[in-house]
Design a protein around this motif. Sequence first.
Motif, PDB file in Angstrom:
ATOM      1  N   ARG A 108      -5.395  11.549  -0.683  1.00 30.50           N
ATOM      2  CA  ARG A 108      -6.482  12.410  -0.184  1.00 30.50           C
ATOM      3  C   ARG A 108      -6.702  13.600  -1.106  1.00 30.50           C
ATOM      4  O   ARG A 108      -6.634  14.744  -0.692  1.00 30.50           O
ATOM      5  N   ASP A 109      -6.994  13.317  -2.363  1.00 34.06           N
ATOM      6  CA  ASP A 109      -7.213  14.404  -3.317  1.00 34.06           C
ATOM      7  C   ASP A 109      -8.468  14.186  -4.154  1.00 34.06           C
ATOM      8  O   ASP A 109      -8.532  14.567  -5.313  1.00 34.06           O
ATOM      9  N   ALA A 110      -9.482  13.564  -3.537  1.00 33.59           N
ATOM     10  CA  ALA A 110     -10.737  13.335  -4.258  1.00 33.59           C
ATOM     11  C   ALA A 110     -11.374  14.654  -4.655  1.00 33.59           C
ATOM     12  O   ALA A 110     -11.258  15.661  -3.953  1.00 33.59           O
ATOM     13  N   LYS A 111     -12.019  14.656  -5.806  1.00 31.36           N
ATOM     14  CA  LYS A 111     -12.778  15.829  -6.246  1.00 31.36           C
ATOM     15  C   LYS A 111     -14.181  15.720  -5.649  1.00 31.36           C
ATOM     16  O   LYS A 111     -14.994  14.903  -6.068  1.00 31.36           O
ATOM     17  N   GLY A 112     -14.453  16.509  -4.650  1.00 31.54           N
ATOM     18  CA  GLY A 112     -15.748  16.419  -3.983  1.00 31.54           C
ATOM     19  C   GLY A 112     -15.606  15.891  -2.573  1.00 31.54           C
ATOM     20  O   GLY A 112     -14.509  15.774  -2.025  1.00 31.54           O
ATOM     21  N   ASN A 113     -16.744  15.538  -1.988  1.00 34.27           N
ATOM     22  CA  ASN A 113     -16.779  15.174  -0.575  1.00 34.27           C
ATOM     23  C   ASN A 113     -16.953  13.684  -0.318  1.00 34.27           C
ATOM     24  O   ASN A 113     -17.209  13.280   0.818  1.00 34.27           O
TER      25      ASN A 113
ATOM     26  N   ALA B  25       0.855  -1.193   0.000  1.00 30.23           N
ATOM     27  CA  ALA B  25       0.000   0.000   0.000  1.00 30.23           C
ATOM     28  C   ALA B  25       0.886   1.238   0.000  1.00 30.23           C
ATOM     29  O   ALA B  25       1.729   1.409   0.888  1.00 30.23           O
ATOM     30  N   LEU B  26       0.740   2.071  -1.027  1.00 33.69           N
ATOM     31  CA  LEU B  26       1.468   3.334  -1.111  1.00 33.69           C
ATOM     32  C   LEU B  26       0.561   4.448  -0.596  1.00 33.69           C
ATOM     33  O   LEU B  26      -0.581   4.576  -1.050  1.00 33.69           O
ATOM     34  N   ILE B  27       1.051   5.247   0.325  1.00 34.74           N
ATOM     35  CA  ILE B  27       0.233   6.292   0.952  1.00 34.74           C
ATOM     36  C   ILE B  27       0.867   7.647   0.696  1.00 34.74           C
ATOM     37  O   ILE B  27       2.037   7.870   1.001  1.00 34.74           O
ATOM     38  N   SER B  28       0.079   8.542   0.101  1.00 34.95           N
ATOM     39  CA  SER B  28       0.581   9.861  -0.270  1.00 34.95           C
ATOM     40  C   SER B  28      -0.540  10.884  -0.154  1.00 34.95           C
ATOM     41  O   SER B  28      -1.714  10.516  -0.124  1.00 34.95           O
ATOM     42  N   HIS B  29      -0.181  12.162  -0.097  1.00 34.71           N
ATOM     43  CA  HIS B  29      -1.209  13.208  -0.020  1.00 34.71           C
ATOM     44  C   HIS B  29      -1.964  13.342  -1.331  1.00 34.71           C
ATOM     45  O   HIS B  29      -3.122  13.744  -1.335  1.00 34.71           O
ATOM     46  N   GLY B  30      -1.311  13.025  -2.456  1.00 37.97           N
ATOM     47  CA  GLY B  30      -1.973  13.133  -3.751  1.00 37.97           C
ATOM     48  C   GLY B  30      -1.418  12.129  -4.733  1.00 37.97           C
ATOM     49  O   GLY B  30      -0.414  11.446  -4.472  1.00 37.97           O
ATOM     50  N   TYR B  31      -2.091  12.046  -5.890  1.00 36.13           N
ATOM     51  CA  TYR B  31      -1.687  11.080  -6.912  1.00 36.13           C
ATOM     52  C   TYR B  31      -2.229  11.577  -8.262  1.00 36.13           C
ATOM     53  O   TYR B  31      -3.344  12.104  -8.337  1.00 36.13           O
ATOM     54  N   PRO B  32      -1.442  11.423  -9.327  1.00 36.30           N
ATOM     55  CA  PRO B  32      -1.905  11.879 -10.643  1.00 36.30           C
ATOM     56  C   PRO B  32      -3.180  11.148 -11.069  1.00 36.30           C
ATOM     57  O   PRO B  32      -3.394  10.007 -10.673  1.00 36.30           O
ATOM     58  N   PRO B  33      -4.034  11.757 -11.870  1.00 38.37           N
ATOM     59  CA  PRO B  33      -3.883  13.106 -12.433  1.00 38.37           C
ATOM     60  C   PRO B  33      -4.433  14.216 -11.543  1.00 38.37           C
ATOM     61  O   PRO B  33      -4.269  15.377 -11.860  1.00 38.37           O
ATOM     62  N   ASN B  34      -5.101  13.857 -10.433  1.00 38.91           N
ATOM     63  CA  ASN B  34      -5.664  14.901  -9.582  1.00 38.91           C
ATOM     64  C   ASN B  34      -4.589  15.805  -8.995  1.00 38.91           C
ATOM     65  O   ASN B  34      -4.788  17.005  -8.837  1.00 38.91           O
ATOM     66  N   SER B  35      -3.463  15.211  -8.623  1.00 37.66           N
ATOM     67  CA  SER B  35      -2.346  15.966  -8.047  1.00 37.66           C
ATOM     68  C   SER B  35      -1.079  15.630  -8.824  1.00 37.66           C
ATOM     69  O   SER B  35      -0.752  14.452  -8.987  1.00 37.66           O
TER      70      SER B  35
END
Length: 333
Positions: free
Chosen positions: A46-51, A10-20
């Motif tokens: 943690r870079d989902a578009k929306g809630n 499991a890779l854990i990061s604040h963001g991931y392409p293409p959102n970040s």
Amino acid sequence: MPGDNKRKIALISHGYPPNSVGGTEGHVAALRERLAADFEVSVICRDAKGNTPQEDGGVLRLPPGPSLGSVDELLAPRDPVFEEALQSSIIKLDPHVAHVHHWCHLSNHLVRLLRDNGVPTVVTLHDHYVICAASHMLRGDDTVCETAADPDECARCLPPPKAAFEGESSWQRFLRASGRRLLNITRLPPAIRARAAELYRARRTELRAELAAASYIISPSQALRQEIVRLWPDLSGRIHHLTHGLDSSWRDKVRKTPSEKVRFAYVGTVTPHKGIIILLAAAKLLRDQPLEIALYGACPDPHFRQWIEGMARELGVALKGAYSRADLPAIYS
């Protein structure tokens, strides 16, 4: 099912392409691509578009927290919402190992949560986050902090806009936010500065505990490793210098094209500490020269983005926006 016998990571990061799109996010994407042949690799960010959470192709994107981008978020030791989501994901994925690439926008309790769930954890230190809340060792007046400062000194730094310490008035918050960009005001009222120092001190304690809980710690930079070991000498034997394995094969596709103008390109996340202000100041001095300047990358700070857009209009600088790794040959051609 195919892949059932593969070890799971499991890779854990604040963001991931293409959102970040940024250095850490790009590294995580490249790492996942290379590991996928031999392992079952999942990404939690943690870079989902929306809630609401979004899951697609092994990438789980959780919605950002309510304090996104504020100093309150940087200094908060725990984020129960994210930790609960991570706990559920770990139970579902049951990874053999986790690889934490950042705490930013997540929680400063990630590694200990994983350890307590029986998951060995590798940590890669992509920047100064564990010893500097701003991540880049720049003070509020844009001078460089040469070593990890005492938390009382950290309290002199001006936090991002919309951030508030306990007891701070909206006017004081406005002065700090404006001062960082316009007036270079670095003074805080004594009570607020004392509270700030207390929070910075607690933050450093939390992140020291995170490193202690890791199974293996990687620093791609020897200088970064030395900075952390200078602050915490007992970690000397636990932080290993290992450079990033970056895929640069895209360079073979670059086809240079001639131009009568001198062309400059900035490629990366558009943030103040990466020297863009200096680039644009130089462009202003050379505006009568045959130059072309293009900025490639997303700008997460709306205040800075507004300033950049105004400067770009004045100087004729092209704002190209976010890019992907596939775009690099064209950008550099």
